[in-house]
Design an enzyme around this catalytic site. Structure first.
Site, PDB file in Angstrom:
ATOM      1  N   ASN B 382      38.382  41.639  34.928  1.00  0.00           N
ATOM      2  CA  ASN B 382      39.606  42.382  34.704  1.00  0.00           C
ATOM      3  C   ASN B 382      40.273  41.928  33.407  1.00  0.00           C
ATOM      4  O   ASN B 382      40.324  42.671  32.433  1.00  0.00           O
ATOM      5  CB  ASN B 382      40.547  42.209  35.897  1.00  0.00           C
ATOM      6  CG  ASN B 382      41.661  43.230  35.896  1.00  0.00           C
ATOM      7  OD1 ASN B 382      41.897  43.906  34.894  1.00  0.00           O
ATOM      8  ND2 ASN B 382      42.354  43.350  37.003  1.00  0.00           N
ATOM      9  N   ASP B 383      40.719  40.667  33.383  1.00  0.00           N
ATOM     10  CA  ASP B 383      41.478  40.183  32.232  1.00  0.00           C
ATOM     11  C   ASP B 383      40.688  40.261  30.925  1.00  0.00           C
ATOM     12  O   ASP B 383      41.269  40.512  29.870  1.00  0.00           O
ATOM     13  CB  ASP B 383      41.913  38.729  32.468  1.00  0.00           C
ATOM     14  CG  ASP B 383      42.851  38.614  33.670  1.00  0.00           C
ATOM     15  OD1 ASP B 383      43.557  39.601  33.940  1.00  0.00           O
ATOM     16  OD2 ASP B 383      42.853  37.562  34.311  1.00  0.00           O
ATOM     17  N   VAL B 384      39.368  40.062  30.991  1.00  0.00           N
ATOM     18  CA  VAL B 384      38.583  39.991  29.752  1.00  0.00           C
ATOM     19  C   VAL B 384      38.386  41.358  29.102  1.00  0.00           C
ATOM     20  O   VAL B 384      37.858  41.442  27.992  1.00  0.00           O
ATOM     21  CB  VAL B 384      37.214  39.324  29.971  1.00  0.00           C
ATOM     22  CG1 VAL B 384      37.381  37.876  30.381  1.00  0.00           C
ATOM     23  CG2 VAL B 384      36.363  40.066  30.970  1.00  0.00           C
ATOM     24  N   PHE B 422      43.059  37.336  37.351  1.00  0.00           N
ATOM     25  CA  PHE B 422      43.489  35.954  37.517  1.00  0.00           C
ATOM     26  C   PHE B 422      44.776  35.667  36.751  1.00  0.00           C
ATOM     27  O   PHE B 422      45.592  34.866  37.165  1.00  0.00           O
ATOM     28  CB  PHE B 422      42.363  35.040  37.040  1.00  0.00           C
ATOM     29  CG  PHE B 422      42.309  33.737  37.753  1.00  0.00           C
ATOM     30  CD1 PHE B 422      42.511  33.661  39.123  1.00  0.00           C
ATOM     31  CD2 PHE B 422      42.048  32.575  37.063  1.00  0.00           C
ATOM     32  CE1 PHE B 422      42.455  32.454  39.784  1.00  0.00           C
ATOM     33  CE2 PHE B 422      41.991  31.356  37.727  1.00  0.00           C
ATOM     34  CZ  PHE B 422      42.194  31.303  39.091  1.00  0.00           C
ATOM     35  N   ALA B 423      44.949  36.348  35.612  1.00  0.00           N
ATOM     36  CA  ALA B 423      46.140  36.105  34.811  1.00  0.00           C
ATOM     37  C   ALA B 423      47.370  36.758  35.437  1.00  0.00           C
ATOM     38  O   ALA B 423      48.487  36.541  34.994  1.00  0.00           O
ATOM     39  CB  ALA B 423      45.937  36.619  33.387  1.00  0.00           C
TER      40      ALA B 423
END
Lengths: 106, 456
Positions: B382-384, B422-423
């Site tokens: 997700n974040d990447v 995660f962020a």
């Protein structure tokens, strides 16, 4: 030469060696490298043995034994877990991958 | 100390250097690790040979106990849980160093040189910081506690007060050494360790593990100085220096500064995203629809994330890629440097599933290819791929280099739910018109997707 200066010399040179030897690491290996370096500082076990083996008080002995257990977990666990990770990099089958038509550089 | 002992220590120190050198190349890594392990064992056997040590049976029992614990933990840990395992091993090492310094303090007095006492105070404090900090990182990654930054009002004040107290007690110990003050220093160190890691958000925790690893290295080096042992000094310094450098490399890969990671949350900067799932409309599809998209594409890029590994879907994914390959579709994996939970973690996880090394493309090599890709298949990441890293200056991940999945003609997200990454921030890419979501457990959906592609 002053003793403290000898120690300082070893320290400073080790700093440069420490940076130099890992300066070309690829991000692929960051995790195993961190884990391997982590295992190396488990050598504090040597210090724990030296201190515990020369003590004569009961309390100090107990604390020393705890230090030995902790240091051994760090050292042994660290090297074993690093080896487990690296095993996965080397177990790859040599046959050509079916999916990619051109072999990319590692 | 006999000369032969000093020479053995020198040989061990050289082996540690070779071990680190070996660990930084894929072909030599395993040998390097074994060389390091051998040197560590030899180094620890030496004092039994040249010194008349007391309590040998008890010490051997303690070593056996530690070995059993270490091997058990190292063998049993899942590859997905590797980061917290490294944190745990690092923490106990720091704790051991602090205890060694406390014991050594007992033999010191006003006759001891001031610098030695300062080094002892340093070892006690930093070892305790490393111990407590590592346990908190362990708890965060193991999800024993929230992985979001924990900040309370007055935290900077408490933190500052603890630092000042440490300085004051260190001065006290140099002028008038006593074990009692040493214990106080250890307790303060533990408190600082906890306060240091609490405000760090989950995604940044791996950087902190690396930093604490370097801390423990320096602690061991200082311990070596106190004990007059060159091997400890060299080994600890090597780890301290390379660990610090590695921390900077990792932080750079995430586009962050170490100071920002440690103290960013204290400034109250990250207001984005409450970790809540959004109810904005998205386009979702079934496995059959996605199968058609994939099967009639020419170029597919897969973006694997931690969710893939948690669901243990990497083997099924590899099968899917093999099937697509047989249809003549060019498929690659785009590996973000911090995919998974630590830099390089994803490579370990995919290697475990026997994905050929050649298909794993690093970010800089593949980012230009996304615009030619028909489908970018994002699995459990997700974040990447979150464009907020480029577009939203306030976002916690702002400035982190991302994979340009948004440039692909179609983007497919395989997700369990709309929960943020995660962020803890929302991903705008999920709401784009060319994005399709395939909800479900990654392993389950991947199996259905594989069967659907096979039947086409």
């Amino acid at each position: 030469m002053n003793d403290a200066v000898v120690w300082l010399t070893i320290f400073v040179l080790s700093v440069f060696v420490g940076i130099e030897v890992i300066s070309k690491v690829s991000s692929t290996l960051h995790t195993p490298l961190m884990s391997g370096a982590n295992a190396i500082h488990g050598i504090i076990l040597l210090g724990a043995i030296l201190v515990t083996g020369t003590t004569d008080s009961g309390l100090a002995l107990a604390v020393g034994l705890v230090a030995i257990v902790l240091a051994t977990v760090n050292m042994v666990g660290g090297f074993v877990v690093t080896d487990r990770m690296l095993q996965m990099f080397t177990r790859r089958k040599p046959k050509a991958p079916a999916g990619s038509t051109e072999g990319g550089a590692a | 100390m006999p000369v032969w002992v000093q020479l053995v220590y020198l040989a061990c120190a050289v082996c540690f250097i070779l071990a680190l050198k070996g660990l930084s190349g894929p072909k030599t890594a395993r040998t390097g690790n074994l060389v390091g392990a051998g040197a560590a064992v030899v180094g620890c056997v030496v004092p039994f040979l040249y010194l008349d040590l007391d309590h040998v049976p008890l010490m051997l029992a303690a070593i056996v106990l530690g070995t059993v614990g270490g091997v058990y933990g190292a063998r049993k840990v899942q590859m997905t849980q590797m980061p917290q395992m490294v944190a745990l091993f690092n923490g106990v090492g720091g704790g051991a160093a602090a205890l060694v310094a406390l014991l050594e303090l007992e033999h010191m007095g006003s006759f001891t040189a001031g610098f030695d006492l300062a080094a002892t105070a340093f070892t006690i404090v930093v070892g305790s910081v490393s111990f407590a900090g590592s346990l908190v990182t362990f708890a965060k990654l193991q999800e024993l506690m929230t992985s979001r930054p924990v900040v309370f009002p007055g935290l900077p004040v408490v933190f500052g007060a603890a630092l000042i107290a440490v300085l004051a007690l260190s001065v006290l110990i140099v002028t008038d050494p006593s074990v009692g003050v040493g214990v106080l220093l250890a307790l303060l160190g533990l408190a600082i360790g906890v306060l240091l890691v609490l405000p760090v958000g989950g995604a940044d925790v791996p950087i902190v593990i690396s930093l604490l690893n370097a801390f423990t290295g320096l602690t061991v080096a200082a311990g070596g100085y106190i004990l007059g042992n060159t091997l400890l000094l060299v080994a600890g310094t090597l780890v301290g220096a390379s660990g610090t450098f590695l921390t900077l490399l990792m932080a750079r890969a995430m586009g962050r500064s170490v100071a920002n990671i440690l103290f960013g949350a204290l400034k109250g900067g990250s207001t984005l995203g409450g970790g809540e799932a959004s109810d904005r409309p998205v386009k979702s599809a079934g496995p059959e629809d996605v199968a058609i998209m994939l099967a009639y594409a020419e170029r597919v890029i897969i973006v694997p994330g931690y969710g893939l590994a948690v669901a243990q879907a990497q083997h099924t994914l590899r099968e899917l890629v093999d099937v697509l390959g047989e249809r003549g579709i060019k498929v690659d994996y785009a590996i973000h440097p911090v995919a998974g939970r630590m830099p390089g973690h994803m490579n370990v996880l995919l290697a475990e599933a026997q994905v050929p090394y050649e298909q794993l493309k690093e970010m800089d090599d593949i980012n230009g290819d996304f615009k030619d890709a028909d489908v970018a298949l994002v699995v459990g990441a997700n974040d990447v791929v979150n464009p907020a890293a480029k577009t939203t200056p306030g976002a916690p991940i702002y400035g982190m280099p991302i994979l340009n999945a948004d440039e692909a003609k179609q983007v497919v997200f395989m997700k369990r739910s709309m929960r943020p990454g995660f962020a803890g921030i929302e991903n705008e890419l999920l709401f784009e018109p060319n994005t399709t979501l395939l909800f479900g457990d990654a392993k389950d959906s991947m199996g259905k997707l594989l069967n659907a592609v096979k039947s086409l």
